[in-house]
Design an enzyme around this catalytic site. Structure first.
Site, PDB file in Angstrom:
ATOM      1  CG  ASP A  32      -2.021   1.107   1.248  1.00 38.55           C
ATOM      2  OD1 ASP A  32      -1.733   2.092   0.989  1.00 38.55           O
ATOM      3  OD2 ASP A  32      -3.098   0.588   1.319  1.00 38.55           O
ATOM      4  CG  ASN A  88     -13.076  -1.035   4.142  1.00 38.01           C
ATOM      5  OD1 ASN A  88     -13.459  -1.711   5.141  1.00 38.01           O
ATOM      6  ND2 ASN A  88     -12.011  -0.567   4.021  1.00 38.01           N
ATOM      7  CD  GLN A  95     -15.411  -0.006  -2.791  1.00 30.20           C
ATOM      8  OE1 GLN A  95     -16.555  -0.249  -2.521  1.00 30.20           O
ATOM      9  NE2 GLN A  95     -14.828  -0.682  -3.717  1.00 30.20           N
ATOM     10  CG  HIS A 101      -8.920  -2.836  -2.565  1.00 25.46           C
ATOM     11  ND1 HIS A 101      -9.881  -1.812  -3.196  1.00 25.46           N
ATOM     12  CD2 HIS A 101      -8.437  -1.702  -1.561  1.00 25.46           C
ATOM     13  CE1 HIS A 101     -10.188  -0.770  -2.272  1.00 25.46           C
ATOM     14  NE2 HIS A 101      -9.115  -0.799  -1.206  1.00 25.46           N
ATOM     15  CG  HIS A 103      -6.975  -2.904   3.112  1.00 23.91           C
ATOM     16  ND1 HIS A 103      -6.048  -1.636   2.872  1.00 23.91           N
ATOM     17  CD2 HIS A 103      -8.210  -2.397   2.585  1.00 23.91           C
ATOM     18  CE1 HIS A 103      -6.810  -0.790   2.337  1.00 23.91           C
ATOM     19  NE2 HIS A 103      -8.183  -1.220   1.949  1.00 23.91           N
TER      20      HIS A 103
END
Length: 137
Positions: A32, A88, A95, A101, A103
């Site tokens: 990230d 999310n 989101q 995606h 995490h």
């Protein structure tokens, strides 16, 4: 399907350079760019799905297997004390990029992020709980 206007489609498919830690035919896993903790990564499907509601069932079945594999590897490699796997859906749920995606967030005892992944707990009556159960059953 890919979305030409989606930054995560571009990242997942190698059009934008990033720090990839894993890649296969379905996913690209990247660090990230704005991490919550050391090692925070994102699992990105190479195909575009806005959120879990659009996610192909085959990809859905593969994403958590990959999350487990990477969480195990990352825990050993980084020496973290715990792990959050977060996904999310929709803006109200946090989101911010509308490409599914997941995490992968290594957690450390004193990482300073204890409040960010918490929520207030409701106190519901037995009747309210029964009503919810009946609605969902």
């Amino acid at each position: 399907m890919k979305d030409d206007n989606c930054i995560f489609c571009k990242i997942a498919n190698g059009q934008i350079p990033t720090r990839s830690i894993y890649e296969d035919k379905d996913f690209n896993v990247i660090l990230d760019a704005s991490p919550a903790t050391k090692g925070h990564a994102l699992i990105l499907p190479k195909e575009h799905y806005a959120d879990v509601y659009e996610l192909d069932e085959t990809i859905a079945s593969k994403v958590f297997v990959l999350a487990k594999k990477l969480a195990t590897k990352m825990t050993k490699a980084l020496g973290c004390d715990g792990f959050n796997i977060v996904q999310n859906n929709k803006e109200v749920a946090g989101q911010t990029v509308f490409h599914f995606h997941m995490h992968l967030i290594p957690r450390y005892t004193d990482d300073g992020n204890n409040e960010k992944l918490c929520w207030n707990h409701l106190e519901l009556t037995d009747e309210q709980m029964d009503e919810i159960k009946n609605t969902l059953s």
